[in-house]
Design an enzyme around this catalytic site. Structure first.
Site, PDB file in Angstrom:
ATOM      1  N   PHE A  85       0.858  -1.333  -0.048  1.00  0.00           N
ATOM      2  CA  PHE A  85      -0.197  -0.127   0.000  1.00  0.00           C
ATOM      3  C   PHE A  85       1.354   1.233   0.262  1.00  0.00           C
ATOM      4  CE2 PHE A  85      -2.559   3.564   1.694  1.00  0.00           C
ATOM      5  CZ  PHE A  85      -4.089   3.139   1.607  1.00  0.00           C
ATOM      6  N   CYS A  86       1.775   1.536   1.145  1.00  0.00           N
ATOM      7  CA  CYS A  86       2.911   2.553   1.083  1.00  0.00           C
ATOM      8  C   CYS A  86       3.078   2.231  -0.103  1.00  0.00           C
ATOM      9  CB  CYS A  86       3.413   2.228   2.546  1.00  0.00           C
ATOM     10  SG  CYS A  86       2.779   2.525   3.650  1.00  0.00           S
ATOM     11  N   VAL A  87       3.876   1.389  -0.763  1.00  0.00           N
ATOM     12  CA  VAL A  87       4.625   1.598  -1.961  1.00  0.00           C
ATOM     13  C   VAL A  87       4.063   1.952  -3.290  1.00  0.00           C
ATOM     14  CG1 VAL A  87       6.346  -0.102  -3.623  1.00  0.00           C
ATOM     15  CG2 VAL A  87       6.645  -0.189  -1.222  1.00  0.00           C
TER      16      VAL A  87
END
Length: 346
Positions: A85-87
């Protein structure tokens, strides 16, 4: 209707009042996404929400260091922590800085052509290994250390909370995995990402004393924000028993930075001495520290069954205690690496 949230059911952002509404308003102005799921997932605990936002804003968004370089650090940390998600989110934000080729290179797991930028990604990854040699690389000027260290530590915390509380999909159906969608998303955020922000504007969102600020932050506002996050996360320690706290801290102290093995219940050994009534909370906290992406709905339900007052806010705080325990271990390692004398040739 499908939502990105799991384990908890956050209140609709439109219903927010008080400090939570203030955070959402500043998110919209400074981050470009007023209802970012990363922060909505924390909204049950407004002090934790405000402190998390403040650390991210004062490290990644404000300051004088290159936003592109800080996004590369955030991506390196997120990849090391296995937080898709953060990538994806920070690939979009890297597109927003204008370097579309760089964004896609990093998104594919490639190495940037520019050695200086490759070093930023590598340093972000290296901070995930407490005591590892890579954290001593220091690919930034000493004056920018508060911003880069703050960014790395912010995402070691955010990755863990996101992996626990959100699904992997930033957009419905995983649309963020399409290059065109990432590029268009970046272009939509470009004006916000490229504007200069005044340092310290998030600090009024923090209420009351925050405790001692970290040495690595010097006098930068990110130090106050990080101290507030440490204080807010410590509230979660009171939601687990003493034996559970000690077991989690001991396991993290012994952690070598690697991901726990697949198969079997690897938490059983470090939590063997924890009373049965405390074990569900201890397991949640330990998973949040070392493998948050392996937390299941069954883990959350076991905690709700065992806890006499199982509100979403308390679950978020238990997870934050575990996540911040790991961040504290990483912080010590990075700080020591920054102050380790360099070897020079004679």
């Amino acid at each position: 209707m499908a939502t990105p949230f799991r384990l908890t059911t956050p209140a609709p952002p439109g219903d927010a009042t008080g400090r939570t509404a203030e955070v959402y308003a500043q998110l919209a102005a400074d981050f470009g996404i007023g209802r970012a799921p990363t922060f909505v997932a924390l909204s049950a605990a407004p002090d934790l929400l405000a402190a998390t936002w403040a650390v991210l804003r004062e490290s990644l968004l404000a300051g004088r260091a290159s936003r592109t370089d800080k996004e590369l650090v955030a991506l390196g940390v997120s990849a090391a922590n296995r937080c898709p998600f953060c990538v994806d989110a920070h690939t979009v934000l890297l597109h927003a800085t204008g370097d579309h080729r760089l964004a896609e290179t990093v998104a594919r797991g490639g190495t940037p052509d520019d050695p200086a930028r490759a070093a930023m990604v590598a340093w972000g990854r290296a901070t995930a290994i407490p005591g590892g040699p890579g954290a001593a690389a220091r690919p930034f000027a000493p004056a920018h250390a508060p911003e880069f260290v703050g960014t790395a530590l912010a995402f070691h915390f955010v990755n863990r909370m996101v992996s626990a509380l959100l699904t992997e999909d930033m957009l419905p159906g995983g649309l963020q995995r399409l290059r065109l969608v990432r590029s268009l998303g970046g272009r939509a955020l470009a004006r916000t990402v490229r504007k200069s922000l005044p340092a310290g504007a998030s600090l009024p969102l923090l209420r009351g004393p925050v405790g001692p600020t970290p040495e690595w932050a010097a006098d930068a506002p990110v130090g106050t924000a990080f101290a507030a996050l440490r204080r807010a996360a410590a509230v979660g320690a009171q939601r687990v028993g003493e034996a559970a706290r000690e077991a989690v801290v001991a396991a993290v102290d012994a952690w070598d930075g690697t991901h726990p093995p697949l198969g079997g219940d690897w938490t059983a050994v470090p939590l063997a001495g924890v009373p049965a009534a405390e074990r569900p909370a201890a397991r949640l906290a330990l998973l949040a520290a070392l493998a948050p992406y392996r937390i299941t709905q069954a883990d959350a339900e076991a905690w709700r069954t065992a806890d006499p007052d199982p509100y979403d806010a308390d679950l978020v705080r238990v997870l934050a205690f575990g996540a911040m325990t790991a961040v504290g271990r990483i912080e010590t390692s990075v700080h020591e690496a920054l102050h380790r004398p360099r070897l020079t040739a004679h």
